[in-house]
Write a protein that holds these residues in place. Structure first.
Motif, PDB file in Angstrom:
ATOM      1  N   ASP A 123       0.691  -1.063  -0.041  1.00 51.48           N
ATOM      2  CA  ASP A 123       0.128   0.180  -0.089  1.00 51.48           C
ATOM      3  C   ASP A 123       0.807   1.279   0.034  1.00 51.48           C
ATOM      4  OD1 ASP A 123       0.753  -0.782   2.903  1.00 51.48           O
ATOM      5  OD2 ASP A 123      -0.610   0.961   3.498  1.00 51.48           O
ATOM      6  N   GLU A 124       2.002   1.190   0.677  1.00 49.94           N
ATOM      7  CA  GLU A 124       2.974   2.205   0.594  1.00 49.94           C
ATOM      8  C   GLU A 124       3.357   2.759  -0.812  1.00 49.94           C
ATOM      9  OE1 GLU A 124       5.106   2.895   4.809  1.00 49.94           O
ATOM     10  OE2 GLU A 124       5.632   1.102   3.759  1.00 49.94           O
ATOM     11  N   ALA A 125       4.041   1.623  -1.384  1.00 53.03           N
ATOM     12  CA  ALA A 125       4.435   1.542  -2.838  1.00 53.03           C
ATOM     13  C   ALA A 125       3.357   2.085  -3.850  1.00 53.03           C
ATOM     14  CB  ALA A 125       4.854   0.132  -3.294  1.00 53.03           C
ATOM     15  N   ARG A 126       2.078   1.695  -3.533  1.00 56.25           N
ATOM     16  CA  ARG A 126       1.143   2.111  -4.400  1.00 56.25           C
ATOM     17  C   ARG A 126       0.541   3.745  -4.237  1.00 56.25           C
ATOM     18  NH1 ARG A 126      -0.228   0.668  -8.578  1.00 56.25           N
ATOM     19  NH2 ARG A 126       0.199   3.126  -9.068  1.00 56.25           N
ATOM     20  N   ARG A 127       0.874   4.179  -2.769  1.00 57.41           N
ATOM     21  CA  ARG A 127       0.648   5.382  -2.394  1.00 57.41           C
ATOM     22  C   ARG A 127       1.631   6.321  -3.008  1.00 57.41           C
ATOM     23  NH1 ARG A 127       0.680   5.338   2.937  1.00 57.41           N
ATOM     24  NH2 ARG A 127       2.409   6.423   3.392  1.00 57.41           N
ATOM     25  N   LEU A 128       3.091   5.834  -2.930  1.00 54.82           N
ATOM     26  CA  LEU A 128       4.117   6.452  -3.723  1.00 54.82           C
ATOM     27  C   LEU A 128       3.963   6.862  -5.054  1.00 54.82           C
ATOM     28  CD1 LEU A 128       6.944   7.618  -3.353  1.00 54.82           C
ATOM     29  CD2 LEU A 128       7.870   5.422  -3.775  1.00 54.82           C
ATOM     30  N   LEU A 129       3.579   5.702  -5.970  1.00 55.72           N
ATOM     31  CA  LEU A 129       3.413   5.852  -7.165  1.00 55.72           C
ATOM     32  C   LEU A 129       1.916   6.770  -7.504  1.00 55.72           C
ATOM     33  CD1 LEU A 129       3.866   2.352  -8.162  1.00 55.72           C
ATOM     34  CD2 LEU A 129       5.187   4.257  -9.037  1.00 55.72           C
ATOM     35  N   ASP A 130       1.133   6.573  -6.847  1.00 54.89           N
ATOM     36  CA  ASP A 130      -0.142   7.606  -7.078  1.00 54.89           C
ATOM     37  C   ASP A 130       0.174   9.068  -6.738  1.00 54.89           C
ATOM     38  OD1 ASP A 130      -1.456   5.381  -8.029  1.00 54.89           O
ATOM     39  OD2 ASP A 130      -2.479   5.223  -6.121  1.00 54.89           O
ATOM     40  N   ALA A 131       1.104   9.482  -5.798  1.00 53.50           N
ATOM     41  CA  ALA A 131       1.306  10.465  -5.501  1.00 53.50           C
ATOM     42  C   ALA A 131       1.959  11.387  -6.485  1.00 53.50           C
ATOM     43  CB  ALA A 131       1.836  10.636  -3.922  1.00 53.50           C
ATOM     44  N   ILE A 132       2.608  10.710  -7.371  1.00 46.64           N
ATOM     45  CA  ILE A 132       3.659  11.538  -8.483  1.00 46.64           C
ATOM     46  C   ILE A 132       2.596  12.267  -9.295  1.00 46.64           C
ATOM     47  CG2 ILE A 132       5.296  11.382 -10.185  1.00 46.64           C
ATOM     48  CD1 ILE A 132       6.135   8.771  -8.876  1.00 46.64           C
ATOM     49  N   ASP A 133       2.798  13.420  -9.413  1.00 45.06           N
ATOM     50  CA  ASP A 133       2.262  14.364 -10.531  1.00 45.06           C
ATOM     51  C   ASP A 133       2.791  14.183 -11.716  1.00 45.06           C
ATOM     52  OD1 ASP A 133       1.271  16.361 -11.994  1.00 45.06           O
ATOM     53  OD2 ASP A 133       2.435  18.187 -11.069  1.00 45.06           O
ATOM     54  N   VAL A 134       2.032  13.610 -12.642  1.00 42.07           N
ATOM     55  CA  VAL A 134       2.504  13.327 -14.054  1.00 42.07           C
ATOM     56  C   VAL A 134       1.911  14.141 -15.139  1.00 42.07           C
ATOM     57  CG1 VAL A 134       2.715  10.609 -13.534  1.00 42.07           C
ATOM     58  CG2 VAL A 134       0.458  11.693 -14.148  1.00 42.07           C
ATOM     59  N   THR A 135       1.647  15.391 -14.597  1.00 42.32           N
ATOM     60  CA  THR A 135       1.452  16.347 -15.701  1.00 42.32           C
ATOM     61  C   THR A 135       2.574  16.937 -16.362  1.00 42.32           C
ATOM     62  OG1 THR A 135       1.252  17.964 -14.096  1.00 42.32           O
ATOM     63  CG2 THR A 135      -0.871  16.779 -14.560  1.00 42.32           C
ATOM     64  N   THR A 136       3.942  16.695 -15.836  1.00 47.34           N
ATOM     65  CA  THR A 136       5.287  17.187 -16.274  1.00 47.34           C
ATOM     66  C   THR A 136       6.024  16.064 -16.725  1.00 47.34           C
ATOM     67  OG1 THR A 136       6.227  16.794 -14.067  1.00 47.34           O
ATOM     68  CG2 THR A 136       4.910  18.879 -14.270  1.00 47.34           C
ATOM     69  N   PRO A 137       6.904  16.152 -17.410  1.00 45.58           N
ATOM     70  CA  PRO A 137       7.870  15.164 -18.006  1.00 45.58           C
ATOM     71  C   PRO A 137       8.782  14.563 -16.712  1.00 45.58           C
ATOM     72  CG  PRO A 137       8.252  17.269 -19.327  1.00 45.58           C
ATOM     73  CD  PRO A 137       7.275  17.567 -18.216  1.00 45.58           C
ATOM     74  N   ALA A 138       8.965  15.334 -15.690  1.00 45.09           N
ATOM     75  CA  ALA A 138       9.770  14.753 -14.502  1.00 45.09           C
ATOM     76  C   ALA A 138       9.018  13.804 -13.758  1.00 45.09           C
ATOM     77  CB  ALA A 138      10.140  16.060 -13.621  1.00 45.09           C
ATOM     78  N   GLY A 139       7.484  14.102 -13.677  1.00 47.01           N
ATOM     79  CA  GLY A 139       6.634  13.222 -12.961  1.00 47.01           C
ATOM     80  C   GLY A 139       6.522  11.842 -13.832  1.00 47.01           C
ATOM     81  N   LEU A 140       6.325  12.179 -15.338  1.00 46.88           N
ATOM     82  CA  LEU A 140       6.293  10.805 -15.932  1.00 46.88           C
ATOM     83  C   LEU A 140       7.542  10.000 -16.150  1.00 46.88           C
ATOM     84  CD1 LEU A 140       4.638  12.710 -19.093  1.00 46.88           C
ATOM     85  CD2 LEU A 140       3.386  10.779 -17.789  1.00 46.88           C
ATOM     86  N   ARG A 141       8.657  10.564 -15.961  1.00 47.77           N
ATOM     87  CA  ARG A 141      10.222   9.962 -15.865  1.00 47.77           C
ATOM     88  C   ARG A 141       9.901   9.260 -14.434  1.00 47.77           C
ATOM     89  NH1 ARG A 141      14.836  13.525 -14.468  1.00 47.77           N
ATOM     90  NH2 ARG A 141      13.515  13.517 -12.614  1.00 47.77           N
ATOM     91  N   ASP A 142       9.768   9.969 -13.487  1.00 43.24           N
ATOM     92  CA  ASP A 142       9.921   9.343 -12.097  1.00 43.24           C
ATOM     93  C   ASP A 142       9.090   8.012 -12.001  1.00 43.24           C
ATOM     94  OD1 ASP A 142      11.703  11.248 -11.977  1.00 43.24           O
ATOM     95  OD2 ASP A 142      10.720  12.539 -10.444  1.00 43.24           O
ATOM     96  N   ARG A 143       7.776   8.098 -12.146  1.00 44.32           N
ATOM     97  CA  ARG A 143       6.839   7.074 -12.135  1.00 44.32           C
ATOM     98  C   ARG A 143       7.180   5.905 -13.054  1.00 44.32           C
ATOM     99  NH1 ARG A 143       0.512   7.346 -14.075  1.00 44.32           N
ATOM    100  NH2 ARG A 143       1.606   7.436 -16.137  1.00 44.32           N
ATOM    101  N   ALA A 144       7.689   6.200 -14.273  1.00 45.66           N
ATOM    102  CA  ALA A 144       8.150   5.114 -15.029  1.00 45.66           C
ATOM    103  C   ALA A 144       9.390   4.609 -14.473  1.00 45.66           C
ATOM    104  CB  ALA A 144       8.496   5.723 -16.427  1.00 45.66           C
TER     105      ALA A 144
END
Length: 320
Positions: free
Chosen positions: A135-156
Motif C-alpha cells: 500500500d505504501e508503494a501504491r501511495r508513492l506511485l499515485d502521489a507523483i504528479d504526471v502532468t510534467t515530464p519529470a513526473g512521467l519519468r519518475d513514475r516510469a
C-alpha cells in the motif's frame, strides 16, 4: 610514464609506493584498473582500497611495494574492522588481494601478501534494504504528479524497479530502444552486471507508465538515446543527458517525503519491495531469482521480507 594514456578516473592517481617504483611497476598497477575491471563501480571501490592500503603502508615506514608483508595487510584489516562494516572490509581486502595477484603475475612483486590474510566472518540471511509495504508503494506511485515530464519519468523509473525487479544501475543504462513490443506486449531489456542482457515482459501497470512516458515526452524516435534523462536547466523539459544514480536517489527520497512515507527508502528498496510482493502472492523463489536475474536463490532470499510479518505478529503476543 609520459607514454601512458590519461587515467580514466582521478581515483587512479598513483599512490606514493607505486610512484616510487619503476615504469614497469607503475604501468602494471594502472593496467589492473584499466584492463581487468570493466564495472566502473568495482573499479572505483578497488582503486579506493588500493590507495588507502598503500598510503597506510607508506605512513608506517614501508618504502617499496615489494616490501609489503602479510602482517601489514592483517594489521590494516584489523584497524579497518573498527571503522567500517564487515562487508566493506571484505570488499577492500578483495581489492587489495586481486591487485597483488595481478602484480605477482606481472613479476612486479614475488608473492601476494594478501593471499593468506582472512577477512572478518560475515553471514547474512536477511538484507538491510528498507522495504515498502504494497500500500505504501501504491501511495508513492499515485502521489507523483504526471502532468510534467519529470513526473512521467519518475513514475516510469520507480515502476520499472518495482515490477521488473530491476537494479537502478541497469535501469539508468537503458536506451529508448530497450523498451520494445514482443508478442503484442511491451517488454524491457536490462543490461545487467557482467554484460548480461536480461529481458522481461512488462506488468500491465508498468506498460501503462512506460507508454505514457515515451509518448507524452516524445522519446520514441530517439531510439539510441537514454531512456531516463535529466531535466534541462530552466526548461522543465528532458535533456539528452542520462539521469545519474545520485540524482535518482535524491528523486526517490523527495518523492517519498511528498507521499508522507517515513521509511528511509533508497533506489534498491523497490527491487526488494517487488520481490517480496511477488512471493507473498504465491510466486516461487526460483521464479523470483530468474526474474531478478540472480544466479542463486540465496541472493533472492536476501530480498524476501515475508518473515518480517511473522516477527511483528509474534512481538504483539507480549501482552503487558
Amino acid at each position: 610514464m609520459n607514454q601512458l594514456t590519461p587515467l580514466p578516473s582521478p581515483a587512479l592517481a598513483l599512490p606514493v609506493l607505486v610512484a616510487a617504483a619503476d615504469d614497469r611497476a607503475q604501468r602494471r598497477f594502472l593496467e589492473f584498473f584499466a584492463v581487468t575491471i570493466r564495472n566502473p563501480h568495482t573499479r572505483r571501490a578497488y582503486a579506493r582500497a588500493a590507495g588507502e592500503f598503500l598510503a597506510w603502508c607508506a605512513a608506517r615506514g614501508v618504502v617499496s611495494i615489494a616490501e609489503v608483508q602479510p602482517l601489514h595487510v592483517a594489521a590494516w584489516i584489523e584497524g579497518l574492522g573498527r571503522e567500517v562494516s564487515a562487508p566493506t572490509v571484505k570488499q577492500r581486502l578483495a581489492g587489495v588481494r586481486h591487485l597483488f595477484d595481478w602484480l605477482v603475475t606481472g613479476q612486479v612483486v614475488p608473492v601476494n601478501p594478501a593471499a593468506s590474510v582472512r577477512g572478518p566472518a560475515h553471514s547474512v540471511r536477511r538484507g538491510k534494504t528498507p522495504v515498502l509495504a504494497p500500500d505504501e508503494a501504491r501511495r508513492l506511485l499515485d502521489a507523483i504528479d504526471v502532468t510534467t515530464p519529470a513526473g512521467l519519468r519518475d513514475r516510469a523509473l520507480i515502476g520499472l524497479m518495482v515490477y521488473s525487479f530491476a537494479r537502478v544501475g541497469a535501469a539508468l543504462e537503458m536506451r529508448v530502444e530497450d523498451v520494445f513490443v514482443q508478442n503484442r506486449r511491451l517488454w524491457v531489456r536490462l543490461h545487467e552486471k557482467g554484460g548480461k542482457r536480461h529481458e522481461m515482459p512488462c506488468h500491465h501497470n508498468l506498460e501503462e507508465y512506460l507508454t505514457a512516458y515515451l509518448d507524452r515526452c516524445e522519446l520514441r524516435d530517439d531510439r539510441k538515446g537514454p531512456l531516463f534523462r535529466t531535466i534541462a536547466r530552466g526548461t522543465r523539459r528532458l535533456s539528452n543527458t542520462p539521469l545519474p544514480q545520485a540524482n535518482a536517489f535524491q528523486m526517490v527520497r523527495r518523492r517519498a517525503v511528498a507521499a508522507e512515507i517515513e521509511t528511509a527508502i533508497g533506489n534498491h528498496s523497490f527491487r526488494a519491495t517487488g520481490i517480496t510482493a511477488y512471493l507473498k502472492n504465491g510466486g516461487t523463489l526460483e521464479r523470483a531469482a530468474t526474474m531478478a536475474n540472480h544466479a542463486s536463490t540465496r541472493t533472492t532470499q536476501l530480498y524476501d521480507r515475508r518473515p518480517d510479518d511473522v516477527t511483528l505478529d509474534e512481538v504483539e503476543r507480549v501482552l503487558i
